[in-house]
Design an enzyme around this catalytic site. Structure first.
Site, PDB file in Angstrom:
ATOM      1  N   GLU A 291       0.842  -1.380  -0.570  1.00  0.00           N
ATOM      2  CA  GLU A 291      -0.331  -0.119  -0.368  1.00  0.00           C
ATOM      3  C   GLU A 291       0.662   1.162  -0.186  1.00  0.00           C
ATOM      4  O   GLU A 291       2.278   1.242   0.258  1.00  0.00           O
ATOM      5  CB  GLU A 291      -0.523   0.264   1.147  1.00  0.00           C
ATOM      6  CG  GLU A 291      -2.682  -0.533   1.115  1.00  0.00           C
ATOM      7  CD  GLU A 291      -3.552   0.416   0.274  1.00  0.00           C
ATOM      8  OE1 GLU A 291      -2.687   1.786  -0.178  1.00  0.00           O
ATOM      9  OE2 GLU A 291      -4.850   0.165   0.372  1.00  0.00           O
TER      10      GLU A 291
ATOM     11  N   ASP B 139     -10.227   1.994  -4.740  1.00  0.00           N
ATOM     12  CA  ASP B 139      -9.064   1.375  -3.484  1.00  0.00           C
ATOM     13  C   ASP B 139      -8.658   2.837  -3.203  1.00  0.00           C
ATOM     14  O   ASP B 139      -9.240   3.341  -3.451  1.00  0.00           O
ATOM     15  CB  ASP B 139      -8.043   0.584  -3.492  1.00  0.00           C
ATOM     16  CG  ASP B 139      -7.379   0.229  -1.837  1.00  0.00           C
ATOM     17  OD1 ASP B 139      -7.182   0.753  -1.560  1.00  0.00           O
ATOM     18  OD2 ASP B 139      -7.549  -1.885  -1.291  1.00  0.00           O
TER      19      ASP B 139
ATOM     20  N   ASN C 127     -10.724   5.346   2.267  1.00  0.00           N
ATOM     21  CA  ASN C 127      -9.519   5.430   0.967  1.00  0.00           C
ATOM     22  C   ASN C 127      -9.351   6.174   0.409  1.00  0.00           C
ATOM     23  O   ASN C 127     -10.448   7.253   0.160  1.00  0.00           O
ATOM     24  CB  ASN C 127      -9.825   3.984   0.056  1.00  0.00           C
ATOM     25  CG  ASN C 127      -8.773   3.112   1.080  1.00  0.00           C
ATOM     26  OD1 ASN C 127      -7.351   3.184   0.533  1.00  0.00           O
ATOM     27  ND2 ASN C 127      -9.245   1.477   0.972  1.00  0.00           N
TER      28      ASN C 127
END
Length: 296
Positions: free
Chosen positions: A18, A203, A148
């Protein structure tokens, strides 16, 4: 664009890659492995790779203007001295870490960190979007279940924010001078029907120099480039079913870095997509924007 144009930066798999972050001063890419509890750095020119173990899951990172990184951990905020590896806690978590942790975030042009969170029971939107300014943490009042997609328009008048669980992306009126968020509009609603017409859920994200919003579609195996009105301008298929976030990097900010997931993915999926969990890279036509640093 097809998958063969996308290459792995490293063949090392992350559990939950991430928050890729291009550090222009260092000409290096940083990212995190949330479930692996680590911060990573890679210098593309030298191919040098380094990582730092974290005491709890990192949710996002930001460049610290005074040096090193600001790391948003489940346990709270900390400064990472990347030269010595020393981690200095600057604030405890503003939530119950038994049910919540920090997640995706990004700094605005005034040096504030906007960092979302995840409410892990995922039964209702109880995860705040926080603003960190000079070490003080405040609740913005915006809620999600899995926060997100934090990004800003080039003119700093729009703050984008996604709730992955509801498959929605919102655009808020943003005042850079005060850090206030005003009226919102729905930028995009994606299908929640996993049996029909399912293209994944939004996301992590970033914005390019033309003001387009790039969104990783988790379980959709693709990245979308959206106009400021939510129209799909481009779709890029990636060799991983679960891309998580992108960052523009390189000297011209035209190298796109993409983080992906391997943990808890079905064996058949990992066999079909052996680069799942890797950081992927590709060249794009439109450059991104420089990342802003956090001001302590």
């Amino acid at each position: 664009m097809s998958m063969h144009e996308i290459q792995p930066l490293l063949t090392t798999r992350m559990q939950l890659g991430e928050c890729p972050l291009w550090h222009a001063q260092e000409a290096a890419l940083y990212w995190i492995d949330i479930d692996g509890c680590a911060v990573h750095r890679h210098h593309p020119v030298s191919d040098a790779h380094q990582q730092w173990a974290m005491p709890s899951e990192p949710g996002c990172i930001a460049i610290n203007a005074a040096g090193g990184l600001l790391v948003a951990l489940r346990s709270g905020l900390a400064l990472l001295d990347t030269a010595s590896g020393k981690l200095t806690v600057i604030a405890d978590a503003p939530y119950d870490p038994k049910t919540t942790r920090f997640n995706d975030g990004r700094c605005d042009a005034a040096g504030r960190l906007w960092v979302g969170s995840i409410y892990e029971p995922r039964d209702h939107p109880n995860a705040p979007l926080f603003c960190v300014e000079h070490g003080a943490i405040r609740d913005s009042g915006k809620r999600a279940t899995v926060s997100n997609g934090v990004a800003f328009s080039p003119d700093n008048k729009t703050l984008y924010h996604a709730d992955t669980t509801s498959h929605r992306i919102f655009a808020y009126e943003f005042d850079l001078a005060t850090g206030n968020i005003a009226g919102s509009r729905l930028l995009k609603q994606f299908s929640t029907d996993k049996l029909n017409n399912y293209g994944g859920r939004p996301d992590g994200a970033t914005v390019d120099s033309e003001g387009a919003y790039w969104c990783a579609m988790y379980e959709g195996g693709k990245i979308l480039r959206l106009s400021p009105n939510g129209d799909v301008l481009n779709e890029i298929v990636v060799p991983a079913r679960c891309p998580t976030m992108m960052a523009f990097g390189g000297d011209d900010l035209r190298t796109l870095y993409i983080t992906t997931v391997s943990k808890n993915r079905p064996a058949a999926e990992l066999e079909q997509y052996p680069l799942s969990g890797c950081v992927l890279t590709m060249r794009v036509d439109v450059p991104g924007l420089p990342e802003h640093a956090y001001l302590v």
